[in-house]
Every structure is written in structure tokens, then in C-alpha cells.
Design a protein around this motif. Structure first.
Motif, mmCIF file in Angstrom:
data_model
loop_
_atom_site.group_PDB
_atom_site.id
_atom_site.type_symbol
_atom_site.label_atom_id
_atom_site.label_comp_id
_atom_site.label_asym_id
_atom_site.label_seq_id
_atom_site.Cartn_x
_atom_site.Cartn_y
_atom_site.Cartn_z
ATOM 1 N N PRO A 154 6.229 -0.880 -5.659
ATOM 2 C CA PRO A 154 6.209 0.325 -4.824
ATOM 3 C C PRO A 154 7.487 1.156 -4.900
ATOM 4 O O PRO A 154 7.442 2.372 -4.728
ATOM 5 N N ALA A 155 8.635 0.510 -5.132
ATOM 6 C CA ALA A 155 9.910 1.237 -5.133
ATOM 7 C C ALA A 155 9.937 2.295 -6.236
ATOM 8 O O ALA A 155 10.390 3.429 -6.013
ATOM 9 N N ARG A 200 -4.496 6.714 -2.249
ATOM 10 C CA ARG A 200 -4.120 5.405 -1.709
ATOM 11 C C ARG A 200 -4.004 4.430 -2.879
ATOM 12 O O ARG A 200 -4.943 4.256 -3.644
ATOM 13 N N VAL A 201 -2.847 3.777 -2.987
ATOM 14 C CA VAL A 201 -2.543 2.928 -4.140
ATOM 15 C C VAL A 201 -2.133 1.545 -3.663
ATOM 16 O O VAL A 201 -1.411 1.411 -2.667
ATOM 17 N N GLU A 209 0.855 -1.180 0.000
ATOM 18 C CA GLU A 209 0.000 0.000 0.000
ATOM 19 C C GLU A 209 0.891 1.231 0.000
ATOM 20 O O GLU A 209 1.818 1.332 0.806
ATOM 21 N N VAL A 210 0.619 2.176 -0.901
ATOM 22 C CA VAL A 210 1.392 3.414 -0.983
ATOM 23 C C VAL A 210 0.427 4.594 -0.850
ATOM 24 O O VAL A 210 -0.587 4.661 -1.551
ATOM 25 N N TRP A 211 0.748 5.506 0.059
ATOM 26 C CA TRP A 211 0.001 6.746 0.221
ATOM 27 C C TRP A 211 0.809 7.890 -0.403
ATOM 28 O O TRP A 211 1.990 8.057 -0.102
ATOM 29 N N LEU A 212 0.167 8.663 -1.254
ATOM 30 C CA LEU A 212 0.801 9.799 -1.917
ATOM 31 C C LEU A 212 0.082 11.087 -1.511
ATOM 32 O O LEU A 212 -1.137 11.120 -1.411
ATOM 33 N N GLY A 213 0.869 12.128 -1.337
ATOM 34 C CA GLY A 213 0.272 13.443 -1.263
ATOM 35 C C GLY A 213 -0.024 13.968 0.112
ATOM 36 O O GLY A 213 0.495 13.448 1.103
ATOM 37 N N GLN A 254 4.345 7.317 1.612
ATOM 38 C CA GLN A 254 4.494 6.333 2.682
ATOM 39 C C GLN A 254 4.130 4.967 2.134
ATOM 40 O O GLN A 254 3.097 4.811 1.475
ATOM 41 N N VAL A 255 4.981 3.948 2.396
ATOM 42 C CA VAL A 255 4.765 2.588 1.913
ATOM 43 C C VAL A 255 4.461 1.686 3.102
ATOM 44 O O VAL A 255 5.214 1.660 4.089
ATOM 45 N N ASN A 256 3.364 0.938 3.011
ATOM 46 C CA ASN A 256 2.935 0.051 4.091
ATOM 47 C C ASN A 256 2.739 -1.371 3.573
ATOM 48 O O ASN A 256 2.424 -1.585 2.387
#
Length: 322
Positions: A280-281, A274-275, A241-245, A295-297
Motif C-alpha cells: 500500500p505504501a 477500491r484496491v 484496502e486502498v481507496w483511490l479517487g 485512503q488506506v484501511n
């Protein structure tokens, strides 16, 4: 045996591991549901967890492996042997089954009496192991099975299954109705069984704990299809899960949305996104280069399965990304 002990990877499995069961173009139609065509190999000597939504065909598949249901078409081989009708006795004697709900024909018998009857059908029956398991699982030997709780009945079935010294152990939601302490004891017994010899386990389950503690491989079933099989640790690293912004540059967001590996894109009212992505990298690097907070989860079990289903829909069924 554990996959970690061998150093095997999922990519090596298909070509280098021996199969306990192989299904080729197996199909079964049940009322409005259709199972298959299924092409799948279950690796010998490992624990494979079969996961998926209710009604997707997991139990039907198990019953085809037991030959209590016959496929409409296709071919199944057990330990390298195929058959057209009922399983031969020598194959049945190598297979043990624990159902979600115990249905005991020996209800009027005690655990000791039922074991004496079952032992006649299994040449490799291990009475000492059976008695050890009853003691470990706290199942009374001299009480009629009909008088036991459902949990105790399930533990009896489990102990009797392991006492047959099976080569193939089929577990269909075995923890259903058990309290956490009882299932912990059963997990311990199953781990001991895997250490004792060459046994293959196929378990259908909805419980993350069972997958984490037991499985070497995880297979996903969706709408009657086997969507793939992954090594457990590989699966837990597959999607993030990646959060942007928040992000003000709409064009940049549109460009990021087209990056490879993205399964879904959930834009929020505040401009954040939310992606779920398998890469993710790359997304993180581009975001940081453009001064976008990122943020990467890791994902919870249910979210991982959802990503797996979405990936199958996009890449195999041609559906659009969400």
C-alpha cells in the motif's frame, strides 16, 4: 509459550523451530474431493490456527493426524516418530482431541465416573486439574453426561482433554454450539494450559476472535492444499484496502493497476477504485504525487482470508487478477 515471548518471526520458524508434526507428500482421496499433496510442519509449543472454507479438508486432515483416517500416500511423523498403522499407545497418550460435536461413549456415566475410566489410559492424568476445570466451566460432576446440554458435554470433553496433560491438543471447531461466556471460560483455561508447559495446539476455526486471542501462527487450507502459514501479526499486516479517487486520468489508473502487490481492482461508477494490495505504501505515494485522493484501511478477518486465497490463486495457480 507465545511467539511474542520468543521474538521469533515466520521466516525463522521453518529453520529454527522444532516440529510437533510433519507431513510429507500426504494425500487422501474422499469421494469427489482430494486432499494434498500436503507438505507442512506444525511448530512445537505454539498455537496454530488452521483456517479455510467448509469442505476444504480441515477435518479430514485432523483425522489423519489422529489416525482415525489413513492417508493414501505420504508420511506423517508425530514428535519425531513415524508409524505405518495405528498410533502406538505411547503416542496416543500424548494426544488429546476435542471434536466439533461431542460423541460420548460414556453417556450413561457421570463426569466423575467417565473421568475415572479415562484416567486409566493416561499415565499423566491430572485429577486435580480436571476437577478445577469442571468447577471453572460449571459442569456438574454427578449428573449423567446424557442429561447435560451439548455445551456442557463439550466443556466436559475439553476438561478431560486438558486433564490428560497432552503434548499435542487437536481442537476441531471447539466453540461450535457454545455461548460466548462458556467459550471465554474455555479460552482462559487454554491460556493457562499453554503457560503450564510444552503443549502444541492445532485448532480449526472460523472465528476471528479465536485466531486473535489464541494463535501464534495461522495456516490456510484451500481446496485440499495448505496454501501457506504465517505468523498471526504478520498476517494482519500483509494486505490493506486502498481507496483511490475519483480519478479522471484513465491512463494513470491503468498504470497504477499494474503496480506489484495488487490482488484485485474494483472500479466504481464515480471514478473511484477500491484496491487490495500487499504494497500500500507505494500505491499511496504515487497517488499523492499525482494529487489523487487516497485512503488506506486495515482489513477485516474475512477479507484477509479472501486476499490470501486470491494471492495463492494468482501466484501458485496462475489465475488472472480480478
Amino acid at each position: 509459550m507465545s511467539i511474542q515471548d520468543t521474538g521469533m518471526t515466520a521466516s525463522m520458524m521453518q529453520s529454527e523451530l522444532e516440529s510437533a508434526i510433519t507431513l510429507e507428500q500426504v494425500c487422501k482421496k474422499r469421494r469427489e474431493h482430494r486432499i494434498g499433496p500436503i507438505n507442512w510442519s506444525i511448530p512445537r509449543g505454539y498455537v496454530t490456527a488452521l483456517v479455510g472454507e467448509n469442505g476444504t479438508g480441515k477435518s479430514t486432515l485432523i483425522h489423519m493426524l489422529l489416525r482415525t483416517l489413513y492417508p493414501d500416500s505420504g508420511r506423517i511423523t508425530w514428535m519425531g516418530e513415524a508409524c505405518e498403522g495405528e498410533l502406538p499407545v505411547h503416542l496416543r497418550q500424548q494426544i488429546a482431541y476435542v471434536a466439533e460435536l461431542p460423541m460420548l461413549e460414556e453417556n450413561r456415566s457421570t463426569a466423575r465416573q467417565a473421568a475415572a475410566f479415562r484416567s486409566q489410559w493416561y499415565p499423566n492424568w491430572n485429577q486435580q486439574r480436571f476437577e478445577e476445570l469442571l468447577h471453572q466451566l460449571k459442569v456438574p460432576e454427578d449428573v449423567r453426561l446424557s442429561k447435560l446440554s451439548k455445551g456442557q458435554q463439550q466443556k466436559f470433553v475439553f476438561a478431560a482433554a486438558l486433564a490428560t496433560s497432552p503434548k499435542l491438543l487437536l481442537l476441531d471447531e471447539p466453540s461450535s454450539g457454545l455461548d460466548p461466556f462458556a467459550w471465554k471460560d474455555m479460552l482462559s483455561a487454554l491460556h493457562s494450559e499453554m503457560e503450564r508447559g510444552d503443549v502444541t495446539v492445532l485448532i480449526t476455526t472460523h472465528r476471528m476472535e479465536e485466531v486473535k486471542r489464541l494463535a501464534d501462527y495461522v495456516a490456510l487450507m484451500y481446496e485440499g492444499q495448505i496454501c501457506g502459514m504465517k505468523e498471526k501479526d504478520e498476517l494482519y499486516q500483509q494486505w490493506k484496502e486502498v481507496w483511490l479517487g475519483p480519478v479522471a486520468d484513465r491512463q494513470l489508473l491503468d498504470d497504477l493497476k499494474e503496480l506489484p502487490g495488487i490482488l484485485d481492482w474494483d472500479a466504481k461508477p464515480d471514478g473511484s477504485v477500491r484496491v487490495h494490495t500487499s504494497q500500500p505504501a507505494e500505491l499511496q505515494q504515487i497517488a499523492e504525487e499525482n494529487d489523487i485522493p487516497v485512503q488506506v484501511n486495515g482489513l477485516e478477518w474475512e477479507e484477509l482470508l479472501s486476499c490470501w486465497v486470491n494471492d495463492y490463486r494468482i501466484h501458485h495457480l496462475g489465475e488472472a487478477k480480478v
